[in-house]
Write a protein that holds these residues in place. Structure first.
Motif, PDB file in Angstrom:
ATOM      1  N   VAL A 130     -13.650 -79.976   4.007  1.00 23.18           N
ATOM      2  CA  VAL A 130     -14.520 -81.141   4.176  1.00 23.18           C
ATOM      3  C   VAL A 130     -14.405 -81.665   5.611  1.00 23.18           C
ATOM      4  O   VAL A 130     -13.307 -81.759   6.152  1.00 23.18           O
ATOM      5  CB  VAL A 130     -14.146 -82.257   3.171  1.00 23.18           C
ATOM      6  CG1 VAL A 130     -14.936 -83.529   3.446  1.00 23.18           C
ATOM      7  CG2 VAL A 130     -14.370 -81.785   1.736  1.00 23.18           C
ATOM      8  N   SER A 131     -15.561 -82.008   6.197  1.00 28.61           N
ATOM      9  CA  SER A 131     -15.632 -82.590   7.536  1.00 28.61           C
ATOM     10  C   SER A 131     -16.225 -83.991   7.456  1.00 28.61           C
ATOM     11  O   SER A 131     -17.092 -84.252   6.628  1.00 28.61           O
ATOM     12  CB  SER A 131     -16.522 -81.719   8.433  1.00 28.61           C
ATOM     13  OG  SER A 131     -16.868 -82.425   9.619  1.00 28.61           O
ATOM     14  N   VAL A 136     -14.685 -83.603  17.099  1.00 27.48           N
ATOM     15  CA  VAL A 136     -13.372 -83.024  16.806  1.00 27.48           C
ATOM     16  C   VAL A 136     -12.271 -84.077  16.925  1.00 27.48           C
ATOM     17  O   VAL A 136     -12.110 -84.693  17.974  1.00 27.48           O
ATOM     18  CB  VAL A 136     -13.072 -81.827  17.735  1.00 27.48           C
ATOM     19  CG1 VAL A 136     -11.724 -81.213  17.378  1.00 27.48           C
ATOM     20  CG2 VAL A 136     -14.171 -80.783  17.619  1.00 27.48           C
ATOM     21  N   LEU A 137     -11.539 -84.280  15.841  1.00 24.71           N
ATOM     22  CA  LEU A 137     -10.367 -85.148  15.843  1.00 24.71           C
ATOM     23  C   LEU A 137      -9.141 -84.290  16.128  1.00 24.71           C
ATOM     24  O   LEU A 137      -9.169 -83.075  15.961  1.00 24.71           O
ATOM     25  CB  LEU A 137     -10.213 -85.819  14.476  1.00 24.71           C
ATOM     26  CG  LEU A 137     -11.404 -86.638  13.978  1.00 24.71           C
ATOM     27  CD1 LEU A 137     -11.194 -87.056  12.535  1.00 24.71           C
ATOM     28  CD2 LEU A 137     -11.625 -87.846  14.864  1.00 24.71           C
ATOM     29  N   ALA A 143      -9.407 -88.435   9.284  1.00 23.94           N
ATOM     30  CA  ALA A 143     -10.463 -88.049   8.342  1.00 23.94           C
ATOM     31  C   ALA A 143     -10.023 -88.347   6.912  1.00 23.94           C
ATOM     32  O   ALA A 143     -10.817 -88.821   6.089  1.00 23.94           O
ATOM     33  CB  ALA A 143     -10.794 -86.569   8.509  1.00 23.94           C
TER      34      ALA A 143
HETATM   35 CL1  6GU Z   1     -12.027 -83.468   8.588  1.00 25.88          CL
HETATM   36  N1  6GU Z   1     -10.735 -82.974  10.833  1.00 25.88           N
HETATM   37  C1  6GU Z   1     -10.670 -82.887  12.168  1.00 25.88           C
HETATM   38  N2  6GU Z   1      -9.525 -82.497  12.733  1.00 25.88           N
HETATM   39  N3  6GU Z   1     -11.674 -83.181  12.966  1.00 25.88           N
HETATM   40  C2  6GU Z   1     -12.792 -83.573  12.375  1.00 25.88           C
HETATM   41  C3  6GU Z   1     -12.942 -83.692  11.004  1.00 25.88           C
HETATM   42  C4  6GU Z   1     -11.879 -83.364  10.242  1.00 25.88           C
HETATM   43  N4  6GU Z   1     -14.188 -84.090  10.724  1.00 25.88           N
HETATM   44  C5  6GU Z   1     -14.773 -84.235  11.881  1.00 25.88           C
HETATM   45  N5  6GU Z   1     -13.949 -83.919  12.886  1.00 25.88           N
END
Ligand code: 6GU
Length: 247
Positions: A130-131, A136-137, A143
């Motif tokens: 899941v995003s 980018v985190l 998240a």
């Molecule tokens: Cl779920 N994880 C990370 N690391 N970056 C993200 C994300 C998730 N969703 C958007 N960017």
């Protein structure tokens, strides 16, 4: 049975973080949901308790080891409950998915760090990726906090005003596809700016119509993608907001 978020992370100090305050925090204190956080490093072995290693094939960064993540998932995940891996390559988090997750008894969340997690352990545990958006985190923790917040506010007893979760953008109310109309409160005249007259006149049918029209206008202007979906769902012709002659 209390809805439970089980979190696997290398940074347990990030939890509950913001979920300890406000609506979610009060609900946590009241026992309306439960948070179980486990440090993935607890499942590492050897003198160095190494959780990651260099990627086969070369390249930058480190990859989380499948054996360590496997032991963590076996200890934490619950049979029959979804186990999610938070990653920008996952399926987009939507209010529909949030509602599904809130209807269950809980979930497990694997927060990745470094370049990611060995693919084999994702396959073995059938983790749902899941995003939370197209950026980018530095890890899955933020998240996870976003996802848990979105779920917790839907749990029974958490929102004081039940109606407010149903009326808002993406809620199940009208059809779940419109953004919110504008809101106003006192003073009725502020720095020369007046509140729209219709809201002051007590004609509730007229107020409903005005709010609906505003919600449609704002959705059309800001989110053409949602607007197209709304028009398809209501089987009306898309209105551009311009006259026909300009179309
Ligand atoms: Cl779920 N994880 C990370 N690391 N970056 C993200 C994300 C998730 N969703 C958007 N960017």
């Amino acid at each position: 049975m209390t809805w439970t978020a089980r979190v696997l992370t290398l940074f347990p100090a990030m939890f509950p973080g913001p979920l300890g305050a406000s609506l979610a925090g009060r609900a946590l204190e009241q026992g309306l949901w439960h948070l179980a956080v486990r440090d993935i490093r607890d499942f590492a072995e050897g003198r160095h308790r190494q959780v990651d290693d260099t990627p086969f094939g070369g390249g930058a960064g480190m990859v989380m080891r499948p054996d360590v993540v496997d032991r963590a998932l076996q200890a934490v995940a619950v049979e029959g409950e979804p186990a999610l891996y938070l990653t920008p390559r996952g399926r987009p988090l939507t209010q529909g998915l949030v509602r599904e997750l809130a209807a269950g008894s809980g979930l497990s969340l694997l927060c990745g760090r470094y370049e990611g997690v060995d693919e084999r352990v994702l396959e073995k545990h059938r983790l749902v990726e899941v995003s939370i958006g197209d950026y980018v985190l530095s890890g899955g923790e933020l998240a996870a906090l976003v996802l848990i917040d979105a779920v917790v506010r839907l749990l029974p007893g958490v929102m004081g005003n039940q109606a407010s979760s149903e009326e808002e953008s993406f809620g199940p109310g009208f059809d779940g596809l419109l953004l919110e109309h504008p809101h106003y409160t006192r003073p009725a005249l502020w720095e020369g700016r007046a509140v729209p007259e219709v809201l002051l006149q007590g004609n509730h049918a007229a107020i409903r119509r005005w709010r609906q029209a505003e919600a449609e206008r704002i959705t059309r202007e800001r989110r053409p993608d949602l607007w197209t979906g709304f028009c398809e769902k209501t089987r009306s012709t898309p209105r551009t907001g311009k006259s026909r002659a300009q179309d």
